[in-house]
Design a protein around this motif. Structure first.
Motif, PDB file in Angstrom:
ATOM      1  N   ALA A 204       0.828  -1.204   0.000  1.00  0.00           N
ATOM      2  CA  ALA A 204       0.000   0.000   0.000  1.00  0.00           C
ATOM      3  C   ALA A 204       0.864   1.257   0.000  1.00  0.00           C
ATOM      4  O   ALA A 204       0.553   2.246  -0.680  1.00  0.00           O
ATOM      5  CB  ALA A 204      -0.927  -0.010   1.218  1.00  0.00           C
ATOM      6  N   LYS A 206       3.877   1.537  -1.236  1.00  0.00           N
ATOM      7  CA  LYS A 206       4.516   1.670  -2.542  1.00  0.00           C
ATOM      8  C   LYS A 206       3.569   2.298  -3.552  1.00  0.00           C
ATOM      9  O   LYS A 206       3.987   3.104  -4.397  1.00  0.00           O
ATOM     10  CB  LYS A 206       4.985   0.293  -3.028  1.00  0.00           C
ATOM     11  CG  LYS A 206       5.852   0.337  -4.279  1.00  0.00           C
ATOM     12  CD  LYS A 206       6.413  -1.031  -4.585  1.00  0.00           C
ATOM     13  CE  LYS A 206       7.357  -0.972  -5.785  1.00  0.00           C
ATOM     14  NZ  LYS A 206       7.945  -2.299  -6.082  1.00  0.00           N
ATOM     15  N   ASN A 207       2.282   1.941  -3.462  1.00  0.00           N
ATOM     16  CA  ASN A 207       1.284   2.471  -4.389  1.00  0.00           C
ATOM     17  C   ASN A 207       0.910   3.911  -4.072  1.00  0.00           C
ATOM     18  O   ASN A 207       0.677   4.718  -4.975  1.00  0.00           O
ATOM     19  CB  ASN A 207       0.025   1.591  -4.371  1.00  0.00           C
ATOM     20  CG  ASN A 207       0.285   0.220  -4.955  1.00  0.00           C
ATOM     21  OD1 ASN A 207       1.164   0.050  -5.792  1.00  0.00           O
ATOM     22  ND2 ASN A 207      -0.476  -0.767  -4.500  1.00  0.00           N
ATOM     23  N   ASP A 208       0.817   4.244  -2.769  1.00  0.00           N
ATOM     24  CA  ASP A 208       0.360   5.587  -2.386  1.00  0.00           C
ATOM     25  C   ASP A 208       0.935   5.949  -1.012  1.00  0.00           C
ATOM     26  O   ASP A 208       0.302   5.714   0.015  1.00  0.00           O
ATOM     27  CB  ASP A 208      -1.169   5.642  -2.374  1.00  0.00           C
ATOM     28  CG  ASP A 208      -1.695   7.059  -2.201  1.00  0.00           C
ATOM     29  OD1 ASP A 208      -2.932   7.237  -2.241  1.00  0.00           O
ATOM     30  OD2 ASP A 208      -0.878   7.986  -2.017  1.00  0.00           O
ATOM     31  N   SER A 209       2.119   6.519  -1.005  1.00  0.00           N
ATOM     32  CA  SER A 209       2.770   6.855   0.263  1.00  0.00           C
ATOM     33  C   SER A 209       2.036   7.967   1.007  1.00  0.00           C
ATOM     34  O   SER A 209       2.067   8.028   2.237  1.00  0.00           O
ATOM     35  CB  SER A 209       4.229   7.262   0.014  1.00  0.00           C
ATOM     36  OG  SER A 209       4.293   8.410  -0.818  1.00  0.00           O
ATOM     37  N   SER A 210       1.366   8.861   0.289  1.00  0.00           N
ATOM     38  CA  SER A 210       0.636   9.951   0.937  1.00  0.00           C
ATOM     39  C   SER A 210      -0.537   9.427   1.753  1.00  0.00           C
ATOM     40  O   SER A 210      -0.848   9.967   2.828  1.00  0.00           O
ATOM     41  CB  SER A 210       0.148  10.967  -0.107  1.00  0.00           C
ATOM     42  OG  SER A 210      -0.751  10.351  -1.014  1.00  0.00           O
ATOM     43  N   ALA A 211      -1.181   8.357   1.273  1.00  0.00           N
ATOM     44  CA  ALA A 211      -2.283   7.752   2.029  1.00  0.00           C
ATOM     45  C   ALA A 211      -1.749   7.117   3.312  1.00  0.00           C
ATOM     46  O   ALA A 211      -2.403   7.159   4.359  1.00  0.00           O
ATOM     47  CB  ALA A 211      -2.996   6.708   1.170  1.00  0.00           C
ATOM     48  N   ASN A 245      11.995   0.239  -0.613  1.00  0.00           N
ATOM     49  CA  ASN A 245      10.632   0.660  -0.276  1.00  0.00           C
ATOM     50  C   ASN A 245      10.457   0.781   1.235  1.00  0.00           C
ATOM     51  O   ASN A 245       9.894   1.756   1.741  1.00  0.00           O
ATOM     52  CB  ASN A 245       9.625  -0.335  -0.850  1.00  0.00           C
ATOM     53  CG  ASN A 245       8.191   0.122  -0.664  1.00  0.00           C
ATOM     54  OD1 ASN A 245       7.826   1.251  -1.001  1.00  0.00           O
ATOM     55  ND2 ASN A 245       7.358  -0.758  -0.127  1.00  0.00           N
TER      56      ASN A 245
END
Length: 321
Positions: A204, A206-211, A245
């Motif tokens: 998760a 890796k896909n969206d660090s801001s989330a 990551n």
């Protein structure tokens, strides 16, 4: 008035202030466990040396009175220790007798179990109540590795002067952490919390660090809403193989800790931590009657050093390094 003598007297008063409290605490405890007789004798020897120096130098003044007063108070600790040691022996004998009586009772009940099932049914219905968890404790909230850490046993071994509970869950992720905290941890109104999350969030992140960052900040927001003075420590995720990551995730966790002004602890230091040194310092603080709560960094040192040395090797290699 000699200013040097005044300062010396002040020093003695400061050193001796905790001893009356220690005498009262030991007397009420009615046990010698946790009390170090060699430590007390060492203090007495020091005071005797100071008194001897005063007498040899002919310094007969009010400072000598303070020396004798401190010595008398410390000596009282010895008498309380002897009294508590006798109480411990008496309690031990009583406990042994109770164990024997219980063994006899159990043997009789086993013979009668096939003809009297009513008692067994009562035992099933009236199960012993679970220990009530107190508020204002420290909480460990983490994932799979953390569930194996025996926080209660370590708290006793290292003289924690507060309650600590393990509220970790194997499948806990940072995405679900806020809801989990609000339901499971918040009712305890913790005064401190160690957060070790991210093991289940690598994909998760890796896909969206801001989330990931927002979920972490939301969790800290809930903690502060529960107790604005709550001590918080964020524990990094283990990165044995140098995964880029995970390294970036740990950098984000540290940045969040810095921005929220909470403690950041790197779990990679588990190999270097020395819990025995911490134990010695804890024992000294306990003997001196100090009430300062152990910093969360020291708590993390104890918990994760134990995990590194005691959790199964595969789990340690994967999660700690």
């Amino acid at each position: 008035m000699n200013l040097a003598h005044l300062f010396e007297a002040a020093m003695l008063v400061c050193f001796g202030f905790s001893w009356p409290l220690n005498v009262i605490k030991a007397y009420k405890a009615r046990t010698a466990k946790g009390t170090s007789l060699p430590f007390i004798i060492l203090i007495i020897t020091g005071y005797l040396a100071g008194i001897s120096a005063k007498l040899i130098n002919g310094q007969m003044n009010y400072v000598l009175v303070v020396y004798f007063l401190n010595l008398a108070i410390v000596m009282t600790n010895v008498f309380v220790y002897i009294r508590n040691k006798a109480l411990d022996k008496k309690a031990e004998k009583s406990s042994n007798l109770k164990i024997r009586a219980a063994d006899i009772k159990n043997a009789v009940e086993k013979e009668d179990i096939m003809t009297n099932y009513t008692n067994s049914l009562d035992e099933i219905i009236n199960k012993p109540a679970k220990a009530v968890e107190k508020k204002n404790a420290v909480i460990l909230m983490g994932g799979a590795l953390d569930t194996a850490i025996p926080v209660s046993n370590l708290a006793k071994e290292f003289s924690f002067n507060f309650d600590i509970y393990n509220k970790s869950a194997s499948n806990l992720s940072i995405a679900s952490a806020r809801a989990y905290f609000d339901k499971t941890v918040a009712p305890l109104a913790p005064e401190g919390i160690l957060i070790h999350l991210g093991e289940n969030d690598a994909a998760a992140f890796k896909n969206d660090s801001s989330a990931f960052d927002m979920a972490y900040l939301n969790l800290i927001e809930s903690i502060k809403a529960c107790n604005k003075n709550c001590r918080v420590a964020l524990i990094s995720v283990a990165n044995t193989n140098g995964d880029k990551n995970l390294a970036l995730m740990n950098a984000h966790i540290k940045a969040i800790a810095d921005s929220e002004k909470v403690t950041f602890v790197s779990i990679e230091n588990a190999k270097l931590w020395n819990p025995e040194a911490t134990k010695a310092a804890s024992s000294f603080a306990y003997d001196m009657g100090l009430k300062i709560r152990k910093p969360l960094r020291d708590v993390a040192e104890i918990l994760y050093s134990w995990a590194y040395h005691n959790v199964e090797s595969k789990t340690v290699e994967t999660l700690v390094g």
